[in-house]
Design an enzyme around this catalytic site. Structure first.
Site, PDB file in Angstrom:
ATOM      1  N   ASN A   9     101.824  30.115  36.806  1.00  0.00           N
ATOM      2  CA  ASN A   9     102.397  31.276  36.117  1.00  0.00           C
ATOM      3  C   ASN A   9     102.660  30.857  34.676  1.00  0.00           C
ATOM      4  O   ASN A   9     103.628  30.159  34.397  1.00  0.00           O
ATOM      5  CB  ASN A   9     103.704  31.700  36.815  1.00  0.00           C
ATOM      6  CG  ASN A   9     104.378  32.864  36.102  1.00  0.00           C
ATOM      7  OD1 ASN A   9     103.765  33.507  35.237  1.00  0.00           O
ATOM      8  ND2 ASN A   9     105.611  33.142  36.464  1.00  0.00           N
ATOM      9  N   LYS A  11     103.500  32.675  32.251  1.00  0.00           N
ATOM     10  CA  LYS A  11     104.529  33.514  31.598  1.00  0.00           C
ATOM     11  C   LYS A  11     104.065  33.904  30.186  1.00  0.00           C
ATOM     12  O   LYS A  11     102.860  34.064  29.976  1.00  0.00           O
ATOM     13  CB  LYS A  11     105.882  32.795  31.564  1.00  0.00           C
ATOM     14  CG  LYS A  11     106.262  32.204  32.909  1.00  0.00           C
ATOM     15  CD  LYS A  11     107.696  31.750  32.969  1.00  0.00           C
ATOM     16  CE  LYS A  11     107.926  31.013  34.274  1.00  0.00           C
ATOM     17  NZ  LYS A  11     109.331  30.770  34.555  1.00  0.00           N
ATOM     18  N   HIS A  97     108.794  39.104  40.256  1.00  0.00           N
ATOM     19  CA  HIS A  97     109.296  37.816  39.753  1.00  0.00           C
ATOM     20  C   HIS A  97     110.756  38.000  39.307  1.00  0.00           C
ATOM     21  O   HIS A  97     111.119  39.056  38.771  1.00  0.00           O
ATOM     22  CB  HIS A  97     108.431  37.331  38.588  1.00  0.00           C
ATOM     23  CG  HIS A  97     108.703  35.907  38.215  1.00  0.00           C
ATOM     24  ND1 HIS A  97     109.801  35.540  37.469  1.00  0.00           N
ATOM     25  CD2 HIS A  97     108.053  34.760  38.521  1.00  0.00           C
ATOM     26  CE1 HIS A  97     109.799  34.222  37.315  1.00  0.00           C
ATOM     27  NE2 HIS A  97     108.753  33.721  37.949  1.00  0.00           N
ATOM     28  N   GLU A  99     112.307  36.984  36.832  1.00  0.00           N
ATOM     29  CA  GLU A  99     112.477  37.300  35.408  1.00  0.00           C
ATOM     30  C   GLU A  99     112.251  38.792  35.156  1.00  0.00           C
ATOM     31  O   GLU A  99     112.883  39.382  34.285  1.00  0.00           O
ATOM     32  CB  GLU A  99     111.532  36.430  34.559  1.00  0.00           C
ATOM     33  CG  GLU A  99     112.023  34.983  34.530  1.00  0.00           C
ATOM     34  CD  GLU A  99     110.943  33.946  34.288  1.00  0.00           C
ATOM     35  OE1 GLU A  99     109.829  34.296  33.860  1.00  0.00           O
ATOM     36  OE2 GLU A  99     111.220  32.749  34.558  1.00  0.00           O
ATOM     37  N   GLU A 169     111.346  31.725  45.565  1.00  0.00           N
ATOM     38  CA  GLU A 169     111.737  31.066  44.320  1.00  0.00           C
ATOM     39  C   GLU A 169     113.246  31.179  44.138  1.00  0.00           C
ATOM     40  O   GLU A 169     113.739  32.201  43.622  1.00  0.00           O
ATOM     41  CB  GLU A 169     111.042  31.738  43.136  1.00  0.00           C
ATOM     42  CG  GLU A 169     109.527  31.697  43.207  1.00  0.00           C
ATOM     43  CD  GLU A 169     108.928  31.761  41.819  1.00  0.00           C
ATOM     44  OE1 GLU A 169     108.214  30.826  41.467  1.00  0.00           O
ATOM     45  OE2 GLU A 169     109.198  32.718  41.087  1.00  0.00           O
ATOM     46  N   GLY A 175     112.741  26.941  36.145  1.00  0.00           N
ATOM     47  CA  GLY A 175     112.826  26.501  34.761  1.00  0.00           C
ATOM     48  C   GLY A 175     114.044  25.646  34.464  1.00  0.00           C
ATOM     49  O   GLY A 175     114.364  25.381  33.310  1.00  0.00           O
ATOM     50  N   SER A 215     110.685  24.744  39.581  1.00  0.00           N
ATOM     51  CA  SER A 215     110.560  23.370  39.081  1.00  0.00           C
ATOM     52  C   SER A 215     109.670  22.480  39.950  1.00  0.00           C
ATOM     53  O   SER A 215     109.978  21.307  40.171  1.00  0.00           O
ATOM     54  CB  SER A 215     111.946  22.754  38.887  1.00  0.00           C
ATOM     55  OG  SER A 215     112.678  23.499  37.924  1.00  0.00           O
TER      56      SER A 215
HETATM   57  C1  PEP Z   1     108.069  30.455  37.947  1.00  0.00           C
HETATM   58  O1  PEP Z   1     107.837  30.880  36.855  1.00  0.00           O
HETATM   59  O2  PEP Z   1     107.823  31.186  38.920  1.00  0.00           O
HETATM   60  C2  PEP Z   1     108.609  29.100  38.106  1.00  0.00           C
HETATM   61  C3  PEP Z   1     108.837  28.663  39.321  1.00  0.00           C
HETATM   62  O3  PEP Z   1     108.832  28.384  36.970  1.00  0.00           O
HETATM   63  P1  PEP Z   1     109.149  26.781  36.884  1.00  0.00           P
HETATM   64  O4  PEP Z   1     108.074  26.112  37.693  1.00  0.00           O
HETATM   65  O5  PEP Z   1     109.063  26.470  35.430  1.00  0.00           O
HETATM   66  O6  PEP Z   1     110.496  26.568  37.470  1.00  0.00           O
END
Ligand code: PEP
Length: 253
Positions: A9, A11, A97, A99, A169, A175, A215
């Site tokens: 992803n 982003k 997601h 976000e 998630e 992040g 992460s």
């Molecule tokens: C994500 O954007 O879905 C995500 C898990 O980001 P990160 O791996 O940076 O935590």
């Protein structure tokens, strides 16, 4: 074996040229995916056609949208519809997601509409769920994610849900550099699978890939993916570095 997926992803990161180079560097590693393995790049909309052409000759590599609008078409300036993604021959799209839920006030019912549109247009939704830190601290994460599935997925038929990819998630791990432990990930993935089994059947539950996101890095992917109910990862930060994402793809079961 259930489908195992490494999903990137990006982003709102990378210029077009940086994105193209990143894909070139990753594909130069020539990782031959097995029949049950897939690699998916969820890229910004303007890069979808380029990404799809880059992966077109590669077995089991795909481009994906990072989002889609919850209405079919109409006066929604700046938005992208599922039909548009389908017309670009896109096979996957992230929906729900955290976000999007946080910054764009997306609700479970809007995500349900997106899921329906995706499935109606031959696009597999990568459905994100997961709890924020206060929910985890109150130890109510199981009920919280069960409600997300109930309100966004459980109106689907068994045939439809087989085409959904779930990404668990935990928001506190996205992040932040803070990863769920393998025990926390396995426990939640098993829980998700058990509620799908109750709603549909054990056979259906065993077919739905459940990815872990939060992460995932080159140095923890193998351990996380080794959990029996973790079928790969949805990866943000580490998907922007070729060497890291290559290692993550190599960590798939
Ligand atoms: C994500 O954007 O879905 C995500 C898990 O980001 P990160 O791996 O940076 O935590």
């Amino acid at each position: 074996m259930r489908t195992q997926i490494a999903a990137a992803n990006w982003k709102m990161n990378l210029t077009f040229q940086q994105g193209e180079k990143l894909l070139d560097d990753i594909l130069a590693a020539k990782i031959k995916l097995k029949d049950h393995q897939k690699t998916i790049f969820a890229v910004p909309y303007p890069y979808l056609t380029m990404t799809r052409s880059e992966v077109t000759d590669e077995k089991n590599y795909y481009a994906a949208g990072q989002n889609c609008h919850h209405k079919r078409s109409g006066a929604f300036t700046g938005e992208v519809s599922v039909e548009m993604l389908h017309s670009l021959k896109i096979n996957y799209c992230i929906v729900g997601h955290s976000e999007r839920r946080e910054h764009f006030a997306e609700t479970n019912s809007m995500v349900a509409e997106k899921v329906n549109l995706c499935l109606g247009n031959f696009i597999s939704p990568i459905f994100c769920c997961g709890e924020a830190l206060p929910v985890r601290e109150a130890e109510t994460q199981n009920e919280f994610v069960a409600q997300q599935l109930k309100e966004s997925l459980f109106h689907l038929t068994a045939d439809q849900i087989r085409n959904v990819v779930i990404a668990y998630e935990p928001i506190w791990a996205i992040g932040t550099g803070k990863t769920a432990t393998t025990e926390q990930a396995q426990e939640m993935h098993a829980h998700l699978r058990s509620i799908i089994a109750v709603q549909y059947s054990v056979a259906v539950a065993n077919q739905v890939p459940i990815l872990y996101g939060g992460s995932v890095k080159a140095n923890n992917a193998r351990e996380l993916f080794s959990c029996p109910d973790v079928d790969g990862g949805l990866v943000g930060g580490a998907s922007l570095v070729a060497a890291d994402f290559i290692e993550i793809i190599r960590s798939l079961k």
